[in-house]
Design an enzyme around this catalytic site. Sequence first.
Site, PDB file in Angstrom:
ATOM      1  N   HIS A 163       0.692  -1.315  -0.003  1.00 62.13           N
ATOM      2  CA  HIS A 163       0.158   0.106  -0.026  1.00 62.13           C
ATOM      3  C   HIS A 163       0.868   1.207   0.059  1.00 62.13           C
ATOM      4  CE1 HIS A 163      -3.426  -2.402   2.060  1.00 62.13           C
ATOM      5  NE2 HIS A 163      -3.975  -2.233   0.695  1.00 62.13           N
ATOM      6  N   CYS A 250      -3.157   0.427   9.728  1.00 59.89           N
ATOM      7  CA  CYS A 250      -3.966  -0.612   9.193  1.00 59.89           C
ATOM      8  C   CYS A 250      -5.082  -0.941  10.065  1.00 59.89           C
ATOM      9  CB  CYS A 250      -3.535  -1.827   8.820  1.00 59.89           C
ATOM     10  SG  CYS A 250      -1.936  -1.635   8.016  1.00 59.89           S
TER      11      CYS A 250
HETATM   12  C1  CIR Z   1      -3.661  -7.569   3.291  1.00 54.27           C
HETATM   13  O1  CIR Z   1      -2.723  -8.150   2.479  1.00 54.27           O
HETATM   14  O2  CIR Z   1      -4.616  -6.997   2.727  1.00 54.27           O
HETATM   15  C2  CIR Z   1      -3.520  -7.702   4.630  1.00 54.27           C
HETATM   16  N1  CIR Z   1      -2.638  -8.893   4.930  1.00 54.27           N
HETATM   17  C3  CIR Z   1      -2.701  -6.434   5.144  1.00 54.27           C
HETATM   18  C4  CIR Z   1      -3.516  -5.235   5.223  1.00 54.27           C
HETATM   19  C5  CIR Z   1      -2.669  -3.964   5.806  1.00 54.27           C
HETATM   20  N2  CIR Z   1      -3.429  -2.817   5.673  1.00 54.27           N
HETATM   21  C6  CIR Z   1      -3.094  -1.650   5.144  1.00 54.27           C
HETATM   22  O3  CIR Z   1      -1.605  -1.663   5.200  1.00 54.27           O
HETATM   23  N3  CIR Z   1      -3.751  -0.848   5.435  1.00 54.27           N
END
Ligand code: CIR
Length: 255
Positions: A163, A250
């Site tokens: 991201h 996140c």
């Molecule tokens: C994913 O790959 O969607 C999750 N394992 C990690 C999400 C992390 N979210 C973020 O950076 N906002």
Amino acid sequence: YEFNAAIVREPARSVVNGLRADDRGNPTFDGVKAEHTAYIAAVRAAGVEVTVLPALESFPDSIFVEDPALVFPEGAILLRPGAETRVRETAEIAPTLKAMFGTVLDLPSPGFADGGDVLTAPKSVMIGLSARTDRAGAEGLITSLDRLGRKGEIVQTPEGVLHFKSDCSLLDSETMLSTKRLARSGVFKDFREVLIPEGEEPAANALRVNDVVMVGADYPRTIEMLDRLGYKVVALKTTEIGKIDAGLSCMSLRW
Ligand code: CIR
């Protein structure tokens, strides 16, 4: 970075199967839970009222509430996450947002956008194109932001980075914490840049909440640097959530 309220979601047991780009082994449920509990305590200690939603066993990554929605004091936007296993997380969080916000918009079709790709800066909302956020999604999001009176700006997430915000975070209204690989693109030319020491890239996903900056405890050089710059650093363990590509932003929606 001034917030009164936040939403988090308890990790499900299935969190150990969360998505990841490189497999460095599963996190343990107890480890994730402990990191999440300490995170909630830190956000509360920073003066934020935290609403804790129940775990969703069918959605391993649903602890990362930042991705299916975007929130501002003036309203919320329901997004469309770009990972197939996460798309329906939006419908799960929608009722809570509809109860808490007067205005809740839907991301227009088509396209995908993850909240992890969206950085709210004082002058604009930066939207990073990535494997999760495509151009149609980013353009749709600009339309929704416009309806909330916010200006959106499309930028690029570095190749191979999950991201946009995996690689940067706002330290204060003029200052951006960023990896060198992201800063090199020139996106932060209007900011004072603080660059992450080589080898501590995941530390770039820090989280400024009111007067503190939360930083992953595994990144001592970043912590020392921010401390020296005068920020009030709160170190939080992110070792387990890091195994599923997550960091500090996140785990909450903040407004
Ligand atoms: C994913 O790959 O969607 C999750 N394992 C990690 C999400 C992390 N979210 C973020 O950076 N906002």
